[in-house]
Design an enzyme around this catalytic site. Structure first.
Site, PDB file in Angstrom:
ATOM      1  N   ASP A  46       0.847  -1.199   0.000  1.00  0.00           N
ATOM      2  CA  ASP A  46       0.000   0.000   0.000  1.00  0.00           C
ATOM      3  C   ASP A  46       0.877   1.242   0.000  1.00  0.00           C
ATOM      4  O   ASP A  46       1.682   1.454   0.907  1.00  0.00           O
ATOM      5  CB  ASP A  46      -0.890   0.019   1.251  1.00  0.00           C
ATOM      6  CG  ASP A  46      -1.788   1.240   1.277  1.00  0.00           C
ATOM      7  OD1 ASP A  46      -2.840   1.201   0.613  1.00  0.00           O
ATOM      8  OD2 ASP A  46      -1.435   2.251   1.916  1.00  0.00           O
ATOM      9  N   TYR A  51       2.917   9.866  -0.216  1.00  0.00           N
ATOM     10  CA  TYR A  51       3.985   9.306   0.625  1.00  0.00           C
ATOM     11  C   TYR A  51       5.378   9.597   0.058  1.00  0.00           C
ATOM     12  O   TYR A  51       6.384   9.407   0.739  1.00  0.00           O
ATOM     13  CB  TYR A  51       3.830   7.788   0.817  1.00  0.00           C
ATOM     14  CG  TYR A  51       2.528   7.347   1.460  1.00  0.00           C
ATOM     15  CD1 TYR A  51       1.674   8.267   2.074  1.00  0.00           C
ATOM     16  CD2 TYR A  51       2.148   6.008   1.472  1.00  0.00           C
ATOM     17  CE1 TYR A  51       0.482   7.868   2.654  1.00  0.00           C
ATOM     18  CE2 TYR A  51       0.959   5.602   2.051  1.00  0.00           C
ATOM     19  CZ  TYR A  51       0.129   6.533   2.634  1.00  0.00           C
ATOM     20  OH  TYR A  51      -1.047   6.121   3.203  1.00  0.00           O
ATOM     21  N   LYS A  76      -2.689   5.909  -4.304  1.00  0.00           N
ATOM     22  CA  LYS A  76      -3.812   6.825  -4.041  1.00  0.00           C
ATOM     23  C   LYS A  76      -3.542   8.172  -4.690  1.00  0.00           C
ATOM     24  O   LYS A  76      -2.407   8.655  -4.638  1.00  0.00           O
ATOM     25  CB  LYS A  76      -3.991   7.032  -2.528  1.00  0.00           C
ATOM     26  CG  LYS A  76      -3.909   5.746  -1.711  1.00  0.00           C
ATOM     27  CD  LYS A  76      -4.167   5.974  -0.245  1.00  0.00           C
ATOM     28  CE  LYS A  76      -3.835   4.738   0.570  1.00  0.00           C
ATOM     29  NZ  LYS A  76      -2.426   4.569   0.934  1.00  0.00           N
ATOM     30  N   HIS A 109      -7.594   9.550  -2.169  1.00  0.00           N
ATOM     31  CA  HIS A 109      -6.958   9.724  -0.862  1.00  0.00           C
ATOM     32  C   HIS A 109      -7.601  10.914  -0.145  1.00  0.00           C
ATOM     33  O   HIS A 109      -7.126  12.028  -0.261  1.00  0.00           O
ATOM     34  CB  HIS A 109      -5.461   9.976  -1.072  1.00  0.00           C
ATOM     35  CG  HIS A 109      -4.607   9.632   0.108  1.00  0.00           C
ATOM     36  ND1 HIS A 109      -3.238   9.636   0.057  1.00  0.00           N
ATOM     37  CD2 HIS A 109      -4.921   9.259   1.364  1.00  0.00           C
ATOM     38  CE1 HIS A 109      -2.749   9.297   1.231  1.00  0.00           C
ATOM     39  NE2 HIS A 109      -3.748   9.063   2.048  1.00  0.00           N
TER      40      HIS A 109
HETATM   41  P1  NAP Z   1       0.366   1.080  11.912  1.00  0.00           P
HETATM   42  O1  NAP Z   1       0.590   0.133  10.812  1.00  0.00           O
HETATM   43  O2  NAP Z   1      -0.800   0.903  12.799  1.00  0.00           O
HETATM   44  O3  NAP Z   1       1.652   1.155  12.846  1.00  0.00           O
HETATM   45  C1  NAP Z   1       2.938   1.342  12.358  1.00  0.00           C
HETATM   46  C2  NAP Z   1       3.905   1.482  13.544  1.00  0.00           C
HETATM   47  O4  NAP Z   1       3.853   0.288  14.319  1.00  0.00           O
HETATM   48  C3  NAP Z   1       5.342   1.670  13.140  1.00  0.00           C
HETATM   49  O5  NAP Z   1       5.900   2.575  14.066  1.00  0.00           O
HETATM   50  C4  NAP Z   1       5.964   0.297  13.310  1.00  0.00           C
HETATM   51  O6  NAP Z   1       7.307   0.345  13.710  1.00  0.00           O
HETATM   52  C5  NAP Z   1       5.146  -0.269  14.443  1.00  0.00           C
HETATM   53  N1  NAP Z   1       5.007  -1.720  14.357  1.00  0.00           N
HETATM   54  C6  NAP Z   1       4.862  -2.471  13.230  1.00  0.00           C
HETATM   55  N2  NAP Z   1       4.730  -3.769  13.543  1.00  0.00           N
HETATM   56  C7  NAP Z   1       4.812  -3.843  14.887  1.00  0.00           C
HETATM   57  C8  NAP Z   1       4.751  -4.908  15.795  1.00  0.00           C
HETATM   58  N3  NAP Z   1       4.569  -6.169  15.375  1.00  0.00           N
HETATM   59  N4  NAP Z   1       4.878  -4.635  17.120  1.00  0.00           N
HETATM   60  C9  NAP Z   1       5.055  -3.363  17.566  1.00  0.00           C
HETATM   61  N5  NAP Z   1       5.107  -2.297  16.748  1.00  0.00           N
HETATM   62  C10 NAP Z   1       4.982  -2.538  15.419  1.00  0.00           C
HETATM   63  O7  NAP Z   1       0.305   2.601  11.393  1.00  0.00           O
HETATM   64  P2  NAP Z   1       0.253   3.358   9.996  1.00  0.00           P
HETATM   65  O8  NAP Z   1       1.568   3.351   9.337  1.00  0.00           O
HETATM   66  O9  NAP Z   1      -0.399   4.655  10.283  1.00  0.00           O
HETATM   67  O10 NAP Z   1      -0.794   2.537   9.112  1.00  0.00           O
HETATM   68  C11 NAP Z   1      -0.423   1.501   8.240  1.00  0.00           C
HETATM   69  C12 NAP Z   1      -0.515   1.914   6.793  1.00  0.00           C
HETATM   70  O11 NAP Z   1      -1.827   2.342   6.461  1.00  0.00           O
HETATM   71  C13 NAP Z   1       0.340   3.133   6.420  1.00  0.00           C
HETATM   72  O12 NAP Z   1       1.694   2.846   6.343  1.00  0.00           O
HETATM   73  C14 NAP Z   1      -0.299   3.507   5.107  1.00  0.00           C
HETATM   74  O13 NAP Z   1       0.132   2.633   4.070  1.00  0.00           O
HETATM   75  C15 NAP Z   1      -1.774   3.303   5.433  1.00  0.00           C
HETATM   76  N6  NAP Z   1      -2.419   4.561   5.888  1.00  0.00           N
HETATM   77  C16 NAP Z   1      -3.345   5.133   5.066  1.00  0.00           C
HETATM   78  C17 NAP Z   1      -3.959   6.314   5.442  1.00  0.00           C
HETATM   79  C18 NAP Z   1      -4.985   6.923   4.525  1.00  0.00           C
HETATM   80  O14 NAP Z   1      -5.354   8.093   4.716  1.00  0.00           O
HETATM   81  N7  NAP Z   1      -5.458   6.195   3.552  1.00  0.00           N
HETATM   82  C19 NAP Z   1      -3.660   6.939   6.669  1.00  0.00           C
HETATM   83  C20 NAP Z   1      -2.736   6.324   7.495  1.00  0.00           C
HETATM   84  C21 NAP Z   1      -2.133   5.123   7.098  1.00  0.00           C
HETATM   85  P3  NAP Z   1       8.565   0.051  12.722  1.00  0.00           P
HETATM   86  O15 NAP Z   1       8.356   0.877  11.500  1.00  0.00           O
HETATM   87  O16 NAP Z   1       9.711   0.479  13.572  1.00  0.00           O
HETATM   88  O17 NAP Z   1       8.623  -1.398  12.398  1.00  0.00           O
END
Ligand code: NAP
Length: 277
Positions: A46, A51, A76, A109
């Site tokens: 994704d 980004y 997006k 997006h």
């Molecule tokens: P998330 O996936 O909920 O959390 C990511 C964080 O959690 C990072 O700091 C990562 O650390 C840590 N992490 C990953 N695996 C872990 C584990 N097993 N145990 C403990 N910590 C862990 O947050 P997010 O990045 O906001 O959301 C995921 C994806 O959704 C984004 O990357 C993006 O692609 C998408 N997104 C889309 C939108 C939208 O508006 N459409 C908005 C937000 C996000 P490390 O990096 O250090 O491994």
């Protein structure tokens, strides 16, 4: 269910239930994390124009030597670029930077009611006709936005996905029910609560009995609901951990218990969001 499991989209294509999120994964770090993810078995990536990592993601896919068609790639278009010509131009830039001929899924997006959705859907139709995008969807749409979009969707351009924040502390029950009723697949972003859920003591308690971490419990809960999850991870340890959620299950009581943890903790809410519509 296993790491290769897929859900059927209204477009007729299938989406893998687990992917890697790439927000904040840019440059060499982004390249190495995505390449490692593919090496470990992830087949769903994704990303988004916003980004700023399409070149890194594209290079990781190329260097992985996994054929492009084995990978489900989502990007997006930014909410300010939804006019017909702007959207086409931005999609060309996305394809060019990712070094690919097509996207599996293209999402709007964030909603933008200042730009007529008719224009956006006309651009989608052109991209579909040209074979540049297989499926289309939206992100951060409320039920109200979705109703507007559904009115414009056609057999060839259905709204296949709504990607929204969804995790045990932000359980969007009504939105999930609405999407299910329309056969729109919900994709959970920030499934780990941007990393904060690993401290959730209730998830920890359930995980301890199963030898799983709170993050793994959160992912399993999402997947068992028929929702796609795209956790972001940069370290190999986290990438592996997030894939390792297919050798156990949560029972009905555990699912209901996690359902009750909360629906108030929205973490992603930029100034231009339109969640009150
Ligand atoms: P998330 O996936 O909920 O959390 C990511 C964080 O959690 C990072 O700091 C990562 O650390 C840590 N992490 C990953 N695996 C872990 C584990 N097993 N145990 C403990 N910590 C862990 O947050 P997010 O990045 O906001 O959301 C995921 C994806 O959704 C984004 O990357 C993006 O692609 C998408 N997104 C889309 C939108 C939208 O508006 N459409 C908005 C937000 C996000 P490390 O990096 O250090 O491994």
């Amino acid at each position: 269910m296993n790491s290769n499991s897929k859900l059927k989209l209204l477009s007729g294509y299938e989406i893998p239930v687990l992917g890697i999120g790439t927000w904040k994964l840019t440059g060499e770090k982004g390249f190495h994390s995505v390449k490692k993810a593919i090496e470990l078995g992830y087949r769903h990536i994704d990303t988004a124009w916003a980004y700023g990592n399409h070149e890194d993601v594209g290079r990781a896919i190329k260097e992985s030597k996994i054929p492009r068609e084995k990978i489900f790639l989502t990007s997006k278009v930014w909410y300010l670029n939804l006019h017909y010509e702007d959207l086409l131009k931005q999609t060309e830039e996305i394809l060019d930077k990712l070094k690919t001929d097509y996207l599996d899924l293209l999402l709007i997006h964030w909603p933008n009611r200042k730009i007529p959705l008719e224009e956006t859907f006309a651009a989608f139709q052109k991209l579909k006709n040209e074979g540049k995008v297989k499926s289309f969807g939206v992100s951060n749409f409320t039920i109200h936005h979705l109703n507007d979009a559904i009115k414009l969707s056609t057999k060839t351009i259905p709204v296949s996905v709504n990607q929204v924040e969804f995790h045990p502390e932000f359980n969007q029950k009504n939105l999930l029910e609405f999407c299910s009723s329309k056969k729109i697949i919900l994709t959970s972003y920030s499934p780990l609560g941007t990393g904060t859920l690993n401290k959730n003591r209730f998830l920890k308690e359930i995980g301890e009995a199963k030898g799983k971490t709170p993050s793994q419990i959160a992912l399993r809960w999402i997947l068992q609901k028929g929702i796609v999850a795209i956790p972001k991870a940069s370290s190999e340890e986290h990438l592996r951990e997030n894939l390792d959620v297919f050798d156990f299950a949560l029972n009905n009581m555990e699912m209901r218990y996690i359902d009750s943890l909360g629906s108030d903790n929205r973490l992603i809410n930029p100034g231009f969001s339109d969640f009150n519509y």
